[in-house]
Enzyme design. Structure first.
Site, PDB file in Angstrom:
ATOM      1  N   PRO A  83      37.451 -42.922 -52.498  1.00 26.92           N
ATOM      2  CA  PRO A  83      38.310 -41.854 -52.024  1.00 26.92           C
ATOM      3  C   PRO A  83      38.084 -41.580 -50.547  1.00 26.92           C
ATOM      4  O   PRO A  83      36.977 -41.286 -50.127  1.00 26.92           O
ATOM      5  CB  PRO A  83      37.886 -40.644 -52.852  1.00 26.92           C
ATOM      6  CG  PRO A  83      36.735 -41.083 -53.673  1.00 26.92           C
ATOM      7  CD  PRO A  83      36.265 -42.380 -53.151  1.00 26.92           C
ATOM      8  N   GLU A  84      39.146 -41.683 -49.809  1.00 25.09           N
ATOM      9  CA  GLU A  84      39.152 -41.246 -48.421  1.00 25.09           C
ATOM     10  C   GLU A  84      39.883 -39.910 -48.393  1.00 25.09           C
ATOM     11  O   GLU A  84      40.202 -39.340 -49.433  1.00 25.09           O
ATOM     12  CB  GLU A  84      39.829 -42.296 -47.541  1.00 25.09           C
ATOM     13  CG  GLU A  84      39.199 -43.689 -47.678  1.00 25.09           C
ATOM     14  CD  GLU A  84      39.816 -44.727 -46.771  1.00 25.09           C
ATOM     15  OE1 GLU A  84      40.266 -44.353 -45.673  1.00 25.09           O
ATOM     16  OE2 GLU A  84      39.865 -45.903 -47.149  1.00 25.09           O
ATOM     17  N   ARG A 101      29.682 -45.728 -60.275  1.00 30.22           N
ATOM     18  CA  ARG A 101      28.697 -46.256 -59.317  1.00 30.22           C
ATOM     19  C   ARG A 101      27.686 -45.193 -58.877  1.00 30.22           C
ATOM     20  O   ARG A 101      26.669 -45.537 -58.259  1.00 30.22           O
ATOM     21  CB  ARG A 101      29.414 -46.852 -58.099  1.00 30.22           C
ATOM     22  CG  ARG A 101      30.193 -48.094 -58.456  1.00 30.22           C
ATOM     23  CD  ARG A 101      30.868 -48.698 -57.252  1.00 30.22           C
ATOM     24  NE  ARG A 101      29.931 -49.376 -56.378  1.00 30.22           N
ATOM     25  CZ  ARG A 101      30.288 -50.006 -55.261  1.00 30.22           C
ATOM     26  NH1 ARG A 101      31.543 -50.013 -54.885  1.00 30.22           N
ATOM     27  NH2 ARG A 101      29.393 -50.603 -54.522  1.00 30.22           N
ATOM     28  N   HIS A 150      30.111 -42.730 -68.204  1.00 27.54           N
ATOM     29  CA  HIS A 150      30.006 -42.302 -66.803  1.00 27.54           C
ATOM     30  C   HIS A 150      30.643 -40.936 -66.545  1.00 27.54           C
ATOM     31  O   HIS A 150      30.877 -40.575 -65.402  1.00 27.54           O
ATOM     32  CB  HIS A 150      30.613 -43.362 -65.890  1.00 27.54           C
ATOM     33  CG  HIS A 150      29.950 -44.697 -66.013  1.00 27.54           C
ATOM     34  ND1 HIS A 150      28.615 -44.893 -65.712  1.00 27.54           N
ATOM     35  CD2 HIS A 150      30.410 -45.895 -66.435  1.00 27.54           C
ATOM     36  CE1 HIS A 150      28.309 -46.164 -65.934  1.00 27.54           C
ATOM     37  NE2 HIS A 150      29.376 -46.786 -66.375  1.00 27.54           N
TER      38      HIS A 150
END
Length: 277
Positions: free
Chosen positions: A2-3, A113, A94
């Site tokens: 995500p930017e 991650r 997750h």
DNA sequence: ACGAGAACCTGTTTGC
DNA sequence: TGCAAACAGGTTCTCG
């Protein structure tokens, strides 16, 4: 992942579910993400009302009614998605944090991650918080002008592409939008940052602003992991001019070059060596 | 002080 | 087909 546009998309999606609502139940399913959760994390925020949801660069900030601020970063693969309590969504290994509101909606933080993070500060200490203190102003604010940017780039010996990824230079730009903005502005990613001034900087600033605004309007870019808060994909990836388009024709009008890929600071850079100088 | 490179962690795709 | 390497939207630490 995500930017700025993806984080802003998530913020807008979460806002109606969280703002003005009580965090009635908070489930923290592991001791850490990229950094440990703060001591007493669950107890400190359970029962608090979310008074506002803000974004600074790629950080999401939840203002709580007792003056605390919940700082979240989505890292490369983090998602914040909404589901009704008791929905049949199978729990994922997750899913690291689940917030349940007073009216039974759940916000699930999933991050395979674990490069993301959550921590707490207060509104009084926010400006000095180590994660936030050095962030450059948001490129969508009025203060982001060619004069401002060239001041931040002056004297830098690193390539302009790497400089754009430096959150002390521009807050919120990441690998995709750095590549896209440089192509739009006709600037080589290899050009030294300190030499991007004058006309080049006057092209680069609107290129950054435009690509970020267009991406927000499209719900962000979904390459692998990004989902809007409602679970839908973003679709700005269909509008990429260079990112992940090696060997494609350059889309710049009148340019007959092709997109190439190089590695800078261990990140892939996509660009056209013909029209980007 | 600055910049390059590695590290963090998991999952997916690519190449032999 | 199978296995290993390469790669992925970010940030931060170490080293020269």
């Amino acid at each position: 992942m995500p930017e700025l546009p993806e984080v802003e998309t998530v913020r807008r999606g979460l806002d109606p579910v969280l703002r003005g609502h009580v965090l009635a139940l908070v489930e923290q399913r592991r001791p850490n993400l990229r950094i440990p959760f703060p001591d007493g994390f669950v107890d400190r925020i359970t029962g608090r009302t979310v008074t506002a949801l803000r974004r600074r660069a790629k950080y999401l900030l939840f203002d709580l009614d007792d003056g605390q601020v919940l700082i979240c970063h989505l890292g490369m693969s983090g998602r914040m998605t909404i589901q009704p309590r008791g929905s049949n969504q199978p729990a994922d290994r997750h899913d690291h944090v689940v917030f349940t509101t007073d009216d039974g909606m759940q916000v699930v933080y999933n991050d395979h991650r674990r490069f993301g993070l959550m921590t707490l500060t207060t509104s009084r200490q926010e400006a000095d918080h180590p994660l936030l203190a050095k962030l450059a102003p948001d490129p969508l604010e009025d203060a982001f002008t060619p004069a401002h940017l060239s001041g931040r780039l002056a004297g830098k010996a690193t390539p302009i592409k790497s400089a754009l990824l430096d959150q002390r230079v521009v807050g919120g730009v990441g690998n995709i939008y750095a590549c896209e903005a440089l192509n739009r502005a006709g600037i080589s990613p290899r050009r030294l940052a300190g030499s991007v001034a004058g006309k080049r900087c006057e092209r680069l600033v609107p290129a950054v602003i435009d690509v970020l605004r267009e991406a927000i309007a499209a719900g962000g870019s979904s390459l692998r992991d990004h989902r809007q808060a409602n679970g839908e994909l973003g679709y700005f990836q269909h509008n990429f001019r260079v990112y992940d388009r090696e060997d494609s024709p350059c889309p710049t009008r009148g340019c007959e070059g092709h997109i190439g890929r190089i590695v800078q600071a261990n990140r892939s850079t996509y660009f056209c060596s013909r029209c980007q100088r």
